[in-house]
Design an enzyme around this catalytic site. Structure first.
Site, PDB file in Angstrom:
ATOM      1  N   ALA A  51     -32.982  54.075  31.699  1.00 60.79           N
ATOM      2  CA  ALA A  51     -31.731  54.276  32.450  1.00 60.79           C
ATOM      3  C   ALA A  51     -31.023  55.553  32.015  1.00 60.79           C
ATOM      4  CB  ALA A  51     -30.801  53.085  32.230  1.00 60.79           C
ATOM      5  N   LYS A  69     -33.785  63.594  19.422  1.00 62.79           N
ATOM      6  CA  LYS A  69     -33.407  62.253  19.919  1.00 62.79           C
ATOM      7  C   LYS A  69     -34.328  61.174  19.342  1.00 62.79           C
ATOM      8  CE  LYS A  69     -30.905  63.410  24.063  1.00 62.79           C
ATOM      9  NZ  LYS A  69     -30.930  63.821  25.440  1.00 62.79           N
ATOM     10  N   PHE A 108     -36.093  57.611  26.442  1.00 58.02           N
ATOM     11  CA  PHE A 108     -36.338  58.762  27.312  1.00 58.02           C
ATOM     12  C   PHE A 108     -35.419  59.895  26.870  1.00 58.02           C
ATOM     13  CE2 PHE A 108     -38.927  58.276  31.206  1.00 58.02           C
ATOM     14  CZ  PHE A 108     -39.419  57.000  30.980  1.00 58.02           C
ATOM     15  N   LYS A 148      -5.978  53.104  44.353  1.00 56.55           N
ATOM     16  CA  LYS A 148      -6.652  54.377  44.636  1.00 56.55           C
ATOM     17  C   LYS A 148      -5.783  55.550  44.158  1.00 56.55           C
ATOM     18  CE  LYS A 148      -8.372  57.015  48.539  1.00 56.55           C
ATOM     19  NZ  LYS A 148      -8.345  57.161  49.978  1.00 56.55           N
ATOM     20  N   LYS A 169     -32.475  58.325  17.250  1.00 58.36           N
ATOM     21  CA  LYS A 169     -32.383  56.990  17.850  1.00 58.36           C
ATOM     22  C   LYS A 169     -33.439  56.031  17.291  1.00 58.36           C
ATOM     23  CE  LYS A 169     -30.145  58.969  21.864  1.00 58.36           C
ATOM     24  NZ  LYS A 169     -29.294  58.554  22.962  1.00 58.36           N
ATOM     25  N   ASP A 213     -23.774  54.224  22.413  1.00 59.84           N
ATOM     26  CA  ASP A 213     -25.141  54.702  22.626  1.00 59.84           C
ATOM     27  C   ASP A 213     -26.052  53.489  22.412  1.00 59.84           C
ATOM     28  OD1 ASP A 213     -27.740  55.703  22.369  1.00 59.84           O
ATOM     29  OD2 ASP A 213     -26.972  57.669  21.779  1.00 59.84           O
ATOM     30  N   ILE A 214     -26.494  52.901  23.525  1.00 56.04           N
ATOM     31  CA  ILE A 214     -27.224  51.617  23.453  1.00 56.04           C
ATOM     32  C   ILE A 214     -28.527  51.793  22.670  1.00 56.04           C
ATOM     33  CG2 ILE A 214     -28.157  49.707  24.817  1.00 56.04           C
ATOM     34  CD1 ILE A 214     -26.461  50.809  27.204  1.00 56.04           C
ATOM     35  N   ASP A 271     -22.478  58.825  29.127  1.00 52.63           N
ATOM     36  CA  ASP A 271     -22.040  58.961  27.738  1.00 52.63           C
ATOM     37  C   ASP A 271     -20.537  58.698  27.606  1.00 52.63           C
ATOM     38  OD1 ASP A 271     -24.514  59.579  26.584  1.00 52.63           O
ATOM     39  OD2 ASP A 271     -24.396  61.618  27.381  1.00 52.63           O
ATOM     40  N   ASN A 324     -24.359  59.343  38.073  1.00 49.35           N
ATOM     41  CA  ASN A 324     -25.356  60.402  37.907  1.00 49.35           C
ATOM     42  C   ASN A 324     -26.450  60.210  38.949  1.00 49.35           C
ATOM     43  OD1 ASN A 324     -27.672  58.826  36.723  1.00 49.35           O
ATOM     44  ND2 ASN A 324     -26.069  58.356  35.234  1.00 49.35           N
TER      45      ASN A 324
END
Ligand code: PMT
Length: 402
Positions: A274, A336, A322, A288, A340, A305-306, A278, A209
């Site tokens: 961070a 969230k 975040f 490759k 969380k 999901d840490i 997901d 990302n």
């Protein structure tokens, strides 16, 4: 706020040298004793007399000048000051500092002093982004030199970009923060995650990302600056580790999960900045993946999901999450926060110009479970990090002198 502090302002030769007058004035208003050392080229932009008048002290220009006072020649000055601020700091002085060159009064003092050194870079944006300048800055940061700015905006050369010297008030504030506010979190341990995880597909490709790590690294810097023993679990980035911070490098979400859970029990604060993938590919191809000319379907499986796991496991830890959103910012962020079980959630709308991935600035809101909300205007990620650190200190019940 800087009473009894002796500050040496080093002025080098760039157009922003005129702003050195304001830096000196700001420091004097804060009651600092200010000495000024100028390079020869700085004297082409602003006269020593101006800075002498504003600082009320003789200005040092040449190594071989007659001593201004018997006890403040270059070595004595180096030993005598509490901090040195180079404003503006040209690409040239940064390179000389990185190499340890000492060929004039200022560079000699910089090599001789053991006082903390701050630099406020100011240069054309192409010079700022040149790999040589970036490597020099990274090296200086590693040695503990504090870099203030630069800002982004209109430049004297007529272009727009990074490289403008930070405002004199901001430079003075950095010194005030250094001398007065650096120990709010002394004795606390903080863990920050930063960057975007990479989920390998094969030996050459990964799913990733756009997180640069800037936000998380700024938070680690601000927490360390506030006295916390700071650990940074970092996904791959090119950023230098903030001075004094312990960095643990990881690549994938699973590696981040393991590193974070290992450290979690001994932490007082965890900030999860961070951008964690997901999903990861079910299989990492050993060789490759070859193109076949037809479509390719990848099977992805969910990553842990840490943050949610920490939310379930937390005992006394303060947990900051975040939310990076592209729509319905507040509703998604509120969801969230509850899901969380965090103590504070930093919501950022990553579609706004000047916010989110890769930007040197961010626009965030702090949400608290008791319904409070603090909206911050656009500011540098380090400023956001410092606001966050202040909120963390308050949540920990620490006096922040405000
Ligand atoms: O790195 P920069 O370029 O400076 O950009 C900063 C940023 C935009 C990445 C940062 O400000 C930010 O918003 N970070 C969170 C990005 C994110 O993954 O948001 P999310 O809404 O998908 O996740 C919510 C929270 O859960 C985050 O704290 C995230 O770290 C955490 N999470 C998410 C997924 C997962 N598997 N494990 C997690 O712990």
């Amino acid at each position: 706020m800087l009473t009894e502090k002796k500050i040496l302002v080093g002025v080098t030769g760039g157009i922003a040298a005129y702003k050195a007058a304001e830096v000196v004035r700001c420091l004097r208003k804060l009651n600092a004793q200010v000495h000024v050392a100028m390079t020869k080229s700085a004297t082409e932009f602003i006269t020593p007399l101006t800075l002498q008048s504003l600082s009320s002290n003789p200005v040092y220009c040449d190594l071989f000048d007659e001593p201004k006072l018997w006890n403040v020649e270059h070595i004595a000055l180096a030993e005598h000051v509490d901090a040195v601020i180079i404003a503006p700091a040209t690409a040239n002085i940064l390179a000389k500092m990185a190499m340890g060159l000492a060929d004039d009064f200022l560079s000699t003092v910089l090599l001789a002093t053991r006082a903390p050194i701050f630099v406020a870079p100011a240069m054309n944006h192409a010079m700022y982004h040149h790999p040589a300048t970036q490597v020099n800055l990274a090296l200086l940061k590693e040695r503990g030199i504090q870099v203030i700015g630069p800002d982004t905006g209109f430049q004297a050369c007529g272009t727009n970009g990074d490289g403008r010297m930070s405002e004199p008030v901001e430079i003075a504030e950095s010194l005030v923060r250094f001398f007065t506010g650096s120990d709010w979190l002394k004795g606390k341990k903080a863990l920050v995650t930063a960057g975007g995880t990479q989920e390998p597909l094969d030996p050459v490709r990964y799913l990733g990302n756009r997180s640069s790590g800037l936000m998380g690294y700024a938070i680690a810097e601000a927490l360390q600056e506030a006295g916390a023993e700071t650990f940074l679990v970092s996904a791959p980035t090119d950023l230098p580790t903030p001075y004094g911070v312990t960095r643990i490098s990881v690549r994938t979400a699973l590696e981040m999960h393991d590193a974070v859970l290992r450290l979690f029990p001994e932490m007082n604060v965890v900030v999860k900045a961070a951008a964690v993938a997901d999903y990861r590919p079910l299989v990492e191809a050993v060789q490759k993946i070859k193109k076949t000319g037809t479509s390719l379907t990848l099977e992805l499986v969910p990553n842990p999901d840490i943050l949610a796991e920490l939310g379930q496991k937390k005992t006394s830890q303060l947990l900051i999450g975040f939310a990076a959103e592209t729509e319905n910012l507040m509703a998604n962020a509120q969801h969230k926060m509850k899901q969380k079980n965090v103590n504070l959630l930093v919501a950022n709308d990553i579609t706004k110009p000047g916010a989110g991935f890769g930007s040197p600035t961010n626009i965030v809101s702090f949400l608290f479970p008791d319904g409070r909300k603090i909206d911050l205007p656009q500011m540098s990620k380090l400023e956001v990090a410092r606001h966050l650190t202040r909120e963390i200190a308050k949540l920990l019940g620490v006096e922040t002198k405000e």
